[in-house]
Design a protein around this motif. Structure first.
Motif, PDB file in Angstrom:
ATOM      1  N   ALA A 147      -0.503  11.684  -4.001  1.00 59.00           N
ATOM      2  CA  ALA A 147      -1.366  11.216  -2.917  1.00 59.00           C
ATOM      3  C   ALA A 147      -0.917  11.800  -1.586  1.00 59.00           C
ATOM      4  N   HIS A 149       0.852  -1.177   0.000  1.00 61.48           N
ATOM      5  CA  HIS A 149       0.000   0.000   0.000  1.00 61.48           C
ATOM      6  C   HIS A 149       0.895   1.236   0.000  1.00 61.48           C
ATOM      7  N   ARG A 182      -4.062  14.408  -4.703  1.00 64.09           N
ATOM      8  CA  ARG A 182      -4.424  13.741  -5.976  1.00 64.09           C
ATOM      9  C   ARG A 182      -5.148  14.724  -6.902  1.00 64.09           C
ATOM     10  N   GLN A 218     -13.863  11.203 -10.404  1.00 62.40           N
ATOM     11  CA  GLN A 218     -13.032  12.408 -10.487  1.00 62.40           C
ATOM     12  C   GLN A 218     -13.933  13.630 -10.360  1.00 62.40           C
ATOM     13  N   THR A 254       3.361   3.059  -6.087  1.00 62.89           N
ATOM     14  CA  THR A 254       2.759   3.283  -7.393  1.00 62.89           C
ATOM     15  C   THR A 254       2.965   2.017  -8.201  1.00 62.89           C
ATOM     16  N   GLN A 277       2.054   7.237 -11.907  1.00 59.66           N
ATOM     17  CA  GLN A 277       1.029   7.985 -11.173  1.00 59.66           C
ATOM     18  C   GLN A 277      -0.114   7.096 -10.708  1.00 59.66           C
ATOM     19  N   VAL A 278       0.014   5.795 -10.953  1.00 59.58           N
ATOM     20  CA  VAL A 278      -1.056   4.884 -10.547  1.00 59.58           C
ATOM     21  C   VAL A 278      -0.766   4.400  -9.136  1.00 59.58           C
ATOM     22  N   GLU A 279      -1.676   4.691  -8.223  1.00 52.75           N
ATOM     23  CA  GLU A 279      -1.512   4.167  -6.873  1.00 52.75           C
ATOM     24  C   GLU A 279      -1.991   2.715  -6.864  1.00 52.75           C
ATOM     25  N   TYR A 324      -3.634  -0.604  -5.852  1.00 49.37           N
ATOM     26  CA  TYR A 324      -4.734  -1.084  -5.012  1.00 49.37           C
ATOM     27  C   TYR A 324      -4.852  -2.583  -5.224  1.00 49.37           C
ATOM     28  N   ASP A 371      -9.570   7.231  -8.089  1.00 50.22           N
ATOM     29  CA  ASP A 371      -8.674   6.458  -8.952  1.00 50.22           C
ATOM     30  C   ASP A 371      -7.697   5.575  -8.184  1.00 50.22           C
ATOM     31  N   HIS A 372      -7.533   5.858  -6.898  1.00 47.80           N
ATOM     32  CA  HIS A 372      -6.598   5.044  -6.127  1.00 47.80           C
ATOM     33  C   HIS A 372      -7.284   3.796  -5.576  1.00 47.80           C
ATOM     34  N   ARG A 431      -8.619  13.449  -8.481  1.00 48.68           N
ATOM     35  CA  ARG A 431      -8.836  12.033  -8.768  1.00 48.68           C
ATOM     36  C   ARG A 431      -9.303  11.359  -7.480  1.00 48.68           C
TER      37      ARG A 431
END
Lengths: 958, 418, 89
Positions: A207, A38, A243, A275, A41, A94-96, A98, A263-264, A260
């Motif tokens: 984030a 957690h 974000r 969003q 990215t 930039q993608v967290e 999950y 998005d996470h 966003r």
């Protein structure tokens, strides 16, 4: 979890501040399962798992890896999620992460590892920038095929598919200070503003607040930042948006922000938008957007494992991920020396640091070779970096022959200086000046309402040496990794005369990728400057265009999707029409009943039945959509007299008058009736479509042109429900109702109106007719519309009443020769064209009158409204047909006119049409041919007068 | 050897492309020319090219304030069509369409003209009838047009929502199969290169600051690089026509407005036709690079700023999703604005002016890009002969005084409504 | 998005307004007496200054007043917004 040794163990070092090792997360990339933490990215998690190749490049399909840390990433674009939530071109950086995240690589087939199209690399020498402008011209008919191939080769990811299950919102807010960027400078600015009592908003794309350098300031620095964040969080006058990207600066100190919000997560929380588009107006903005590190240019500088130094350090310190095992750093400034220490502290072996600069002072870094006057000249490694070739530089910056050697490494950190992120400042019109010492363009002008702070000013950036002159290399030296633009491409552009920086951008596509050239623009300019032998400062910069990072189309649309695209206007009787099974037709924002089919009845049958009901019995139609304007004041009559072509001064209380109004250019603008309700009170009706424009038109003349006229206008369209009762038995029907209104001819003659009650409902009854039949328009308060409609239907049963829709209305008015705005009066028609010359008052001036004397508006040679009947009496006249004087069309033939409205007249049992024909009124009984090449029809027709039914108007006066 | 061909591309490829010559020279301005064209966009360059090619003039200069193709030529949504109702517009744009069809070969520069079809969607029976009239007029004017019902639209544009559930369900559409798109920058470059080869001096970074005239007419232009004499001056500076005309004391029925356009991130081919929405203002196509290219209405107020505001962008996004809900998760990569010459009737002005020797090519409203070849063709004719070509005879400045406006929309003298 | 300071409703977003163009266009007070040139100029000629611009906006989703707005058409900065009568037009 398996670490491959890339994830640092939890230990004494302050690494991994952004991850929570207590929360393991599973995800897949190209179908393979991996683990991350957690806070990771996708990029940090992939690096932690030793995944180096994450995508293929745009043009040459070269393997590409993770290159940056955030929104500057040009290469690591993936397809994220699946099904209707799948999206292309998402930056892994930039993608967290999950739990359950699914990502795929793009632009490869059959697989990322084996990509057929990478064979294009073999032909790359024949595919320089703009190659497509120079070929594929012969034979012309093959171009569509070439184009098809080009299109399929281009295009990066696949478009999303299916209905987006997520929801988007728009919000509006105001503040005193908007701080853009949550790094140390932004946080400090926010705190200072907040302490002075201002309403402060701070937005950061990450984030976590703290900026790009988090984890690299050392414990003390990090602690100070954490404290500031905590203070800001505790203040009521501070709003922190994480974000959230500030993507554009607009007029009126308005900033566009995208938050966003979901998005996470695997999917947004229930009831929450994915969003949010914020439109934030601020008095002052602080641009603290930092600076982005620049790469260096040399052959094959794009292999997975080549990375910005800041990115390498970020992965190491913030995510506890070693971006490689053995590194080489190449630099032209001082910042990289600290990087050596940090990398080594994190367990990355740093084989060498190469410095472009000629320096004498030796910095001892035991265990790392320090090489001044050195540069990387090439790299190796088929699917990821395995070694670099280096060389010593001579005084001209060229490689000294014989000095080349190879160093094995799997990480090459590029440290080419920093470029301030001044996009929003430039969007706001700020000017940039080149600063030699840091080799960057920096803000130097005042932008009202904006202050630039921190690294975005160009301060805090280390002194940086100019880029070295590039040796001629047959191998590709990439500038723009996303669009595969090389130094050779830029040089070619310059050689071919594309010397403006904008030309170079457009010719080579430099900086036009989804990263908007964040890492490539300045290097591109540097290469261009060298090619043109000009100082970099003189080359200029391409325009910064919003958005700063791409904005989801759904976010821009917000809730204006599906049936919410535009409001739907409903009349008070809409439910009745729906219950009656009406087919609806859009009329502007309204949905109007088109016709009321009975079970099993086709449209034409229903329309004919409705028309005949009106002609023979009685019909009712909902005309609540017509515009209704209330006019009060002592000067209304004078005002109307100036607005309409015909006179209104003689209109007495209790009577109505039909009127036509023009624009000042002499063209018919609208028509309708005006009823005089009282001495200084009138009600005007307009067409449905023009209700709004007419209101604005009246207000314009009242407020701007004749402010001395005492008239007050109110739109009352929505306050009234109006039903037209039309047909020879209309009076019988109304007489059967419980009403104190006398409907008889003497009491309520044609063009009169009376007030009273119908079924206990207060009502206004207007004796006006559009159908040409005996007709009454009954207006009641909107709340009573449904009751009135139902009352008329119930009472009308005895008279075979039929509700009728707009299609029957069209047939009825066509039979009667009434023009309407649109088909006949199309904004290019004068009153005379329509046959209304007799209405043009000669006793007064009116809007548009003066224009009627312009040569082009004189009657001769203009189109006139006429009727048409088929020569054979039976053939339908094609709608939208063009009228010619001959059966056979020829090139360049003059057109006689066109069919405006074509219907089948059930009353006459034959097709009829209204048409606009040149000098048509002088051509009655002459033949024409209605040509409709769209459906291969040519119908001989005869010109008639436009009125087909009851030309004397006896029926409506009955 | 700078002829463009596959053979030469291969030959130069073998030597690292070092042998390509500049596409155009970078000449210094001479003291005077037989004709000067102000404005190095597509229209100015095309005019110069046809002046040289069709009329044998080669002592010509094109003066460009910035870099060639830097105005609206490089800022539009690249749509080419000739689907006009009014005869004057139809004949003019159709002549242009025919030139487009041979342009790449004529210029020896691939302008990537892609005849993928332009469809105007209709959302009501009434709208479809309006389209019928236009389609029939087009056909009788020798222009291709097809009326499509809903099913045919669905077949032509797979993926578009033609269901009855949308706010403005699609009823059908009017298709011009020969319409399409072209690579906008390449049009300017192609004309520049071809004009240069015919001896035209293309002078960039040369701003016209004044127009000199005497009793007999214009005598030359003052520029940032000195006075340049010519008795024949053509203005091709749409967006700034009023500014330049004012230098000669002329007022024009033109306002400048900003029109925004935008592109999405590139994706694999997903839209093969140019689509215009009929219930609101949206036009969209997919570039060869894969970006969705979109535009809508002008922002609606006078502007000389090459940037606009969010409402139009939001509206364009909403309209796009009305037709293609699946693009919701696609992202807008770039937005920009261009300055339009909006005329009072929505049609261009191309022809002579009351000032002898001064010619005007402007007022292009939304339609400038597609007009480039035809505009150059007839403007060259007008400048060479002093008389309008038959195709621009009705597009003159005098039509306003005559009351013979060409109001394609019937919207009246309100530029922001056209 | 422009922020127009309506004298009646306060600063409001541009989307509440409808544009009316050059505010200095004067309709000839006696059109019938105007010569053709004067009338056509009124119909079709507008100031298209690159810089300060006086223009009409109607606050259609507010007070519905036609207002005179001073705006720079390059920077889009709004310098004034008044009732027509106040501006002496």
């Amino acid at each position: 979890m398996s670490t491959n040794g890339f994830r640092l163990p939890h230990g004494g070092l302050p690494h991994g501040r952004l991850i929570d090792r207590g929360r393991e997360i599973s995800f897949t990339f190209d179908g393979r399962a991996y683990q991350g933490y957690h806070g990771d990215t996708l990029a940090s998690a992939l690096l932690a798992n030793g995944v180096r190749v994450v995508g293929r490049s745009f043009k040459y399909h070269r393997p590409r890896g993770i290159y940056g840390l955030g929104s500057e990433e040009p290469s690591a674009l993936v397809r994220l999620r699946t099904g209707a939530r799948g999206e292309p071109n998402i930056r892994a950086t930039q993608v967290e992460l999950y739990d359950g995240l699914v990502a795929h690589s793009q632009n490869n087939w059959p697989s990322l590892r084996w990509d057929i199209s990478s064979a294009l690399g073999l032909f790359a020498r024949f595919l320089p920038a703009g190659f497509y402008y120079k070929t594929f011209m012969w034979p012309g008919k093959l171009w569509p095929h070439y184009e098809n191939i080009i299109r399929h080769m281009a295009g990066m990811g696949r478009s999303p598919e299916g209905l987006d299950p997520d929801r988007y919102e728009k919000r509006h807010a105001q503040c005193d200070v908007l701080v853009i960027g949550g790094g140390p400078a932004g946080l400090a600015a926010a705190l200072a503003a907040a302490e002075s009592g201002q309403q402060v908003w701070l937005a950061d794309e990450g984030a976590q607040l703290g900026g790009a350098s988090q984890g690299m300031r050392g414990d003390e620095g990090d602690e100070a930042v954490r404290k500031t964040i905590a203070t800001l969080e505790s203040l009521d006058n501070v709003t922190l948006l994480r974000r959230t990207t500030v993507f554009g600066k607009y007029d009126g100190q308005l900033y566009g922000l995208v938050e966003r919000a979901g998005d996470h997560l695997a999917s947004p929380a229930i009831g929450r938008p994915r969003q949010i588009l914020w439109q934030l107006r601020t008095k002052q903005a602080v641009l603290a957007s930092g600076a982005i590190e620049r790469p260096l240019i040399f052959a094959n500088n794009d292999r997975p494992g080549v990375m910005l130094t800041t990115a390498a350090l970020g992965y190491l310190r913030a995510y506890a991920v070693r971006p490689g095992r053995r590194a080489v750093i190449v630099t032209n400034n001082d910042s990289a020396y600290e990087a050596v220490r940090i990398l080594r502290e994190g367990g990355v072996e740093v084989a060498a640091i190469l410095d472009h600069r000629h320096m004498t002072e030796q910095r001892a870094l035991p265990g790392t070779e320090t090489l001044y006057n050195h540069a990387v000249i090439d790299t190796a490694g088929r699917r990821g970096l395995t070694s670099v070739s280096i060389a010593r530089l001579d005084v001209n910056g060229d490689a000294v022959p014989g000095s080349e050697r190879r160093i094995n490494c799997d990480l090459l950190c590029l440290s080419g200086g920093f470029t301030p992120s001044v996009h929003l400042y430039s969007q706001a019109g700020g000017k940039l000046t080149f600063r030699e010492d840091i080799q960057s363009l920096v803000p130097t002008s005042q932008v009202p309402g904006m202050t630039v702070a921190g690294a975005a000013t160009g301060n805090f950036i280390p002194n940086t040496a100019p880029p070295i002159a590039l040796g001629r290399s047959r191998r590709k030296q990439f500038i723009d990794l996303q669009n595969d633009v090389t130094a050779g491409d830029v040089e070619l552009a310059a050689r071919e005369g594309y010397r403006s920086v904008e030309h170079v951008k457009r010719y080579t596509t430099l900086g036009m990728g989804t990263d908007q050239g964040k890492t490539s623009n300045l290097n591109g300019i540097a290469v261009l400057a060298a090619a043109l032998d000009k100082p970099l400062a003189d080359v200029g910069l391409t325009t910064y265009r919003p958005p700063y990072t791409p904005v989801t189309i759904g976010t821009l649309a917000g809730r204006d999707v599906g049936t919410f695209l535009a409001p739907t206007r409903r009349t008070p009787m809409q439910a009745c029409h729906e219950q009656a099974g009406a087919a609806f037709v859009p009329a502007g924002l309204w949905q109007r009943p088109h016709y009321y089919p009975r079970p099993g009845e086709a449209m034409a049958d229903a329309v004919n039945r409705e028309v005949l009901a009106v002609r023979q019995n009685v019909g009712i139609v909902d005309v609540s959509t017509l515009g209704r304007i209330d006019l009060h004041g002592p000067d209304v009559a004078e005002f109307l007299n100036r607005i309409y072509i015909n006179g209104f001064k003689t209109l007495v209380v209790g009577m109505c008058r039909y009127g036509v109004m023009l624009r000042d250019d002499g063209m018919i603008f609208d028509d309708g009736t005006v009823a005089r309700m009282a001495e200084s009170h009138y009600i005007m009706t307009t067409t449905t479509a023009n209700a709004g424009p007419v209101m604005a038109h009246l207000e314009y003349y009242l407020q701007v042109v004749w402010p001395d006229l005492r008239v007050h206008l109110t739109s009352i369209t929505d306050q009234w429900a109006v039903v037209a009762v039309a047909g020879p038995r209309a009076r019988e029907l109304l007489d059967s109702l419980d009403s104190d209104v006398e409907f008889a001819n003497q009491a309520l003659p044609f063009m009169a109106w009376r007030g009273g009650h119908i079924g206990g409902i207060p009502a206004q009854v207007f004796r006006i007719s559009f159908s040409g039949e005996l007709a009454y328009e009954i207006a009641v308060g909107a709340d009573h519309g449904r009751a009135l409609w139902e009352m008329l239907l119930a009472a009308g049963e005895a008279f075979d009443v039929a509700p009728y829709g707009t299609e029957a209305l069209t047939t009825l008015r066509t039979e009667k020769g009434h023009f309407v705005m649109g088909p006949e009066a199309d904004g290019r028609a004068t009153a005379d064209d329509i046959g209304l010359a007799a209405m043009l008052s000669s006793k007064k001036d009116f809007v548009g009158r003066r224009s009627l004397r312009l040569p082009g508006l004189l009657p001769k040679g203009r189109l006139n409204l006429v009727g048409l009947v088929p020569a054979d009496g039976t053939s339908a006249i094609p709608p939208g047909a063009i009228l010619l004087d001959r059966a056979v069309a020829g090139p360049g033939m003059d057109k006689a006119g066109h069919v405006a409205t074509s219907v089948f007249s059930p009353s006459l049992d034959k097709p009829i049409a209204l048409a606009m024909v040149r000098n048509g009124r002088q051509r009655l009984d002459q033949p024409l041919w209605a040509h409709s090449p769209l459906d291969n029809r040519i119908v001989p027709v005869t010109i008639t007068g436009p009125i087909f039914i009851d030309p004397q108007g006896e029926r409506l006066r009955a | 050897m700078s002829h463009y061909s596959l053979a030469n591309l291969v030959r130069h490829g073998l030597t690292g492309h070092r042998g390509w010559k500049p596409a155009w020279r970078d000449p210094a301005p001479q003291a005077g020319y037989d004709a000067i064209i102000v404005g190095g966009g597509g229209h100015g360059l095309a005019s110069a090219y046809y002046l040289a090619k069709n009329h044998g003039l080669n002592n010509i200069a094109v003066l460009e304030k910035g870099w060639l193709g830097g105005g609206n030529t490089g800022r539009n949504t690249t749509i080419v069509r000739s689907n006009y109702l009014l005869d004057a517009n139809a004949h003019f744009y159709e002549h242009g369409m025919k030139l487009w069809e041979g342009l790449s070969r004529d210029l020896n520069f691939n302008v990537m003209f892609s005849q993928r079809g332009v469809i105007n969607l209709a959302h009501s029976k009434g709208q479809l009838e309006t389209f019928r009239r236009r389609g029939n007029a087009m056909r009788l004017n020798g222009i291709d047009a097809e009326l499509l019902d809903r099913d045919a639209v669905a077949t032509l544009v797979p993926g578009m929502d033609v269901s009855a559930n949308s706010r403005f369900p699609v009823e059908g559409g009017l298709l011009q199969p020969r319409g399409g798109t072209a690579r906008h920058d390449a049009v300017a470059w192609g004309y520049a290169r071809a004009a240069d080869r015919r001896g035209v001096d293309i002078i960039q970074n040369c701003e016209v600051t004044g127009i000199r005239r005497d009793q007999s007419g214009v005598t030359g232009v003052e520029t940032s690089r000195g006075f340049i004499a010519s008795k024949r001056i053509g203005l091709a500076v749409a967006g700034h026509s009023t500014q330049l005309a004012a230098m000669a004391g002329l007022r024009l029925p033109i306002e400048s407005h900003v029109l925004q356009a935008m592109v999405s991130e590139p994706v694999k081919p997903v839209l093969d036709t140019v689509v215009t929405f009929g219930a609101a203002h949206l036009y969209v196509s997919q570039s060869d690079k894969g970006e969705l290219v979109m535009g809508g209405d002008i922002d609606g107020y006078n502007s000389f700023a090459q940037r606009g505001n969010l409402p139009v962008i939001e509206h364009v996004a909403a309209c796009l999703l009305a037709l293609f809900p699946q693009f919701s998760r696609l992202r807008i990569l770039r937005t920009w604005g261009g300055i339009m010459d909006m005329t009072m009737d929505g049609s261009p002005i191309i022809g002579t002016t009351p000032v002898p020797g001064l010619f005007l090519n402007g007022g292009w409203c939304y339609g400038g890009f597609k007009a480039t070849p035809a505009s150059g063709w007839v403007f060259a004719h007008t400048m060479a002969t002093g008389q309008p070509h038959a195709l621009n005879a009705d597009l003159n400045l005098n039509r306003f005084h005559q009351g013979r406006v060409l109001d394609e929309k019937g919207a009246g003298p309100y530029p922001w409504l056209h | 998005m422009l922020l127009i300071p309506c004298p009646h409703c306060g600063p409001r977003a541009q989307t509440e307004f409808s544009y009316g163009g050059d505010a200095n266009v004067a309709r000839p007070p006696a059109p019938e007496d105007a010569d053709g040139g004067t009338w056509v100029d009124y119909l079709y000629l507008r100031d298209n200054a690159k810089g300060g611009h006086d223009e009409l906006w109607q606050h259609i989703f507010g007070c519905r007043r036609w207002l005179r707005v001073g705006r720079d058409v390059v920077s889009h900065e709004i310098t004034s917004c008044t009732e027509l009568a106040e501006s002496g037009a």
